[in-house]
Every structure is written in C-alpha cells, then in structure tokens.
Design an enzyme around this catalytic site. Structure first.
Site, short mmCIF file in Angstrom:
data_model
loop_
_atom_site.label_atom_id
_atom_site.label_comp_id
_atom_site.label_asym_id
_atom_site.label_seq_id
_atom_site.Cartn_x
_atom_site.Cartn_y
_atom_site.Cartn_z
N HIS A 24 -22.40 -69.64 -33.33
CA HIS A 24 -21.17 -70.12 -33.36
C HIS A 24 -20.05 -68.88 -33.58
O HIS A 24 -20.09 -67.85 -34.93
CB HIS A 24 -21.12 -71.18 -34.65
CG HIS A 24 -21.62 -70.84 -35.95
ND1 HIS A 24 -22.90 -71.09 -36.07
CD2 HIS A 24 -20.59 -70.27 -36.92
CE1 HIS A 24 -22.56 -70.44 -37.17
NE2 HIS A 24 -21.58 -70.28 -38.11
N ALA A 25 -18.87 -69.28 -33.74
CA ALA A 25 -18.27 -68.48 -34.41
C ALA A 25 -16.51 -69.58 -34.21
O ALA A 25 -16.15 -70.23 -34.38
CB ALA A 25 -17.32 -67.20 -33.66
#
Length: 278
Positions: A68-69
C-alpha cells in the site's frame, strides 16, 4: 457479501503467478489495480517506493505482504488486488519471509477501508478460511472463501486462544497506572509508515485481545503513521509496531513493543501482558 470481497473483483485476483523478486510481486499486484481502474501506474511505483524507504514492514505475517501507499490523485477508488505466487519471494523480513501472498490496497482516504481491513485480519487468522484461500484454483473460489469470513471457527481453533489474566482488575491496570508507573492515558498507538495499512491490521488484532480481556472500555487504540506517532507519544501509554518502524521511530519516551505477526492474537496478548504487568 463481505465488505472485503466488495472491494475485490475477480479481475483483480491472480493465482500462482511467477515473479522474479519482491518488486515484481508488488508490481504485479499494482498492475491488477491498474487493470481494474482502481489506481494508475504512479500508485504502483509508490507502493514499491514505500518498501524501499521504510523496509519490509509490509510483510506483516508469515508469507503475507500487504502492499500500500498513501492516498493520492493516482487512486480513483478504494479497492484491493490479490496475488498468490507460484514461487515464494524474499522481501528481506527476518521472520515472515518468504512471501507467497501479496494483497495490495489503494485507498481514497484513510477511513473508507477500515472495516475491510478488520475482515482481512480475521481471514488471515482463521485457519480454515486461510486453507481455502491457499488451495483455491479460481478467483471465484477466492471470493467465496472471503465471503465466509463471519463463519465461526472450529472449536479446536478457539480453544487455543489464551484466557485473559485478571480481567476484573482492568480498571486498576489500564486506568490507574501505565507501564512506566506514570498516570495512564488509556491509549495505545499502532504505527506504520502511512498510518492506513499495516497499522490497521495491528489495531484490529489488538482490539480483539482487548475485547477478550473486557478491557475495550479502558484502552483506546489509534492507528497512525510514524510522523504523527512522534508527536502523540507523550499522550499515550505505548506503541505497538514492526521492527522496521520501531527503528525509524527511535527513542520516543514510552515503551515500543515490536510485533512480528500482526494477525497473531497470542503474540499481541503476550505484549500487552508484559506492558501492563497482568
């Protein structure tokens, strides 16, 4: 349909995929987000950069990486992708490598996916459902397994859960004195690099332990990022996080408990017993 399955389409699931390394695994998961219109290519690169910058903290359980980011303009809607690898790859995590499953999250904000992450944490902690996911031969079977998230686990699995110690003394332990003998704030932070992915997994696992102890009314849990955690440290009892993030945080003036498996209630239970001396 579970909220988790609602964020994941059959087109975003790839089974027994061959990749060269961890970057290839994250890139494959990102490509599925792109294919299904969830996010654009810059988001995929951000997920890779997140590991380069912060280390392999996204490997939150044995064999499992949660890519994720931060939310960005490259994300069009909140969604997930699911990549099961034919050959495991190393991310560099000293305890949870090698990785066979990569789930990628793209979120429009830091709240829309909270319940879905709670469901995913339950899935990975449920041995029966995990086995179905490991042996699924089609994306449809993956979604069917995810939709069974609320099924009651077998009695044998439930029996392995440790009983809480001195739950009746929760008011004294959690509200009167903190681990360093100062007045307790009744609050714990779970921390990751972005505050919306792996920290939510750990938050959900910790809340399961607190519910079992009947301590939920005494201890509040907040998932946050490393920068915010430094500022909030003076107002909480402790931080629970990964080894990589603990090193990034450095000395914050409160206990920092390192958790290797973010889905393991036994490990979190032990950390809490040590923290509050129960």
């Amino acid at each position: 349909m579970s909220e988790l399955a609602d964020l994941l389409s059959e087109d975003a699931i790839a089974l027994d995929l061959e990749v060269d390394d961890w970057q290839g695994a994250v890139r494959a998961a990102g490509a599925l987000l792109e294919k299904t219109g969830v996010a654009d290519a810059p988001y995929t690169q951000s997920m890779i950069d997140n590991v380069v910058d912060n280390g392999p903290y996204i490997v939150i359980a044995p064999g499992f990486a949660f890519a994720h980011a931060r939310p960005s303009e490259a994300v069009h809607r909140t969604g997930l992708s699911w990549v099961r690898l034919a050959t495991p790859v190393e991310f560099g995590h000293k305890r949870n490598d090698p990785v066979t499953l990569v789930v990628a999250l793209a979120a429009k904000d830091d709240k829309a996916h909270t319940r879905s992450m709670a469901e995913l944490a339950k899935v990975l902690a449920n041995k029966q459902i995990k086995q179905r996911l490991d042996t699924a031969t089609t994306p449809a079977q993956v979604l069917k397994a995810l939709n069974s998230v609320d099924e009651k686990p077998a009695k044998a699995a439930a029996a392995s859960t440790p009983e809480p110690a001195r739950a009746a003394d929760a008011d004294d332990a959690a509200s009167a004195a903190s681990p360093d003998d100062k007045k307790s704030t009744g609050k714990i932070l779970t921390v990751c690099g972005n505050g919306l992915g792996t920290s939510l997994f750990l938050k959900n696992t910790l809340e399961q332990v607190l519910d079992r102890w009947k301590w939920s009314q005494y201890v509040d849990v907040e998932a946050t990022d490393t920068i915010s955690a430094r500022g909030k440290a003076k107002d909480v009892d402790a931080i629970l996080t990964s080894g990589e993030i603990a090193r990034t945080l450095g000395e914050v003036g409160i206990p920092v408990k390192v958790i290797d498996d973010f889905t393991n209630t036994d490990e979190v239970d032990a950390a809490m017993r040590d923290l509050y001396d129960v």
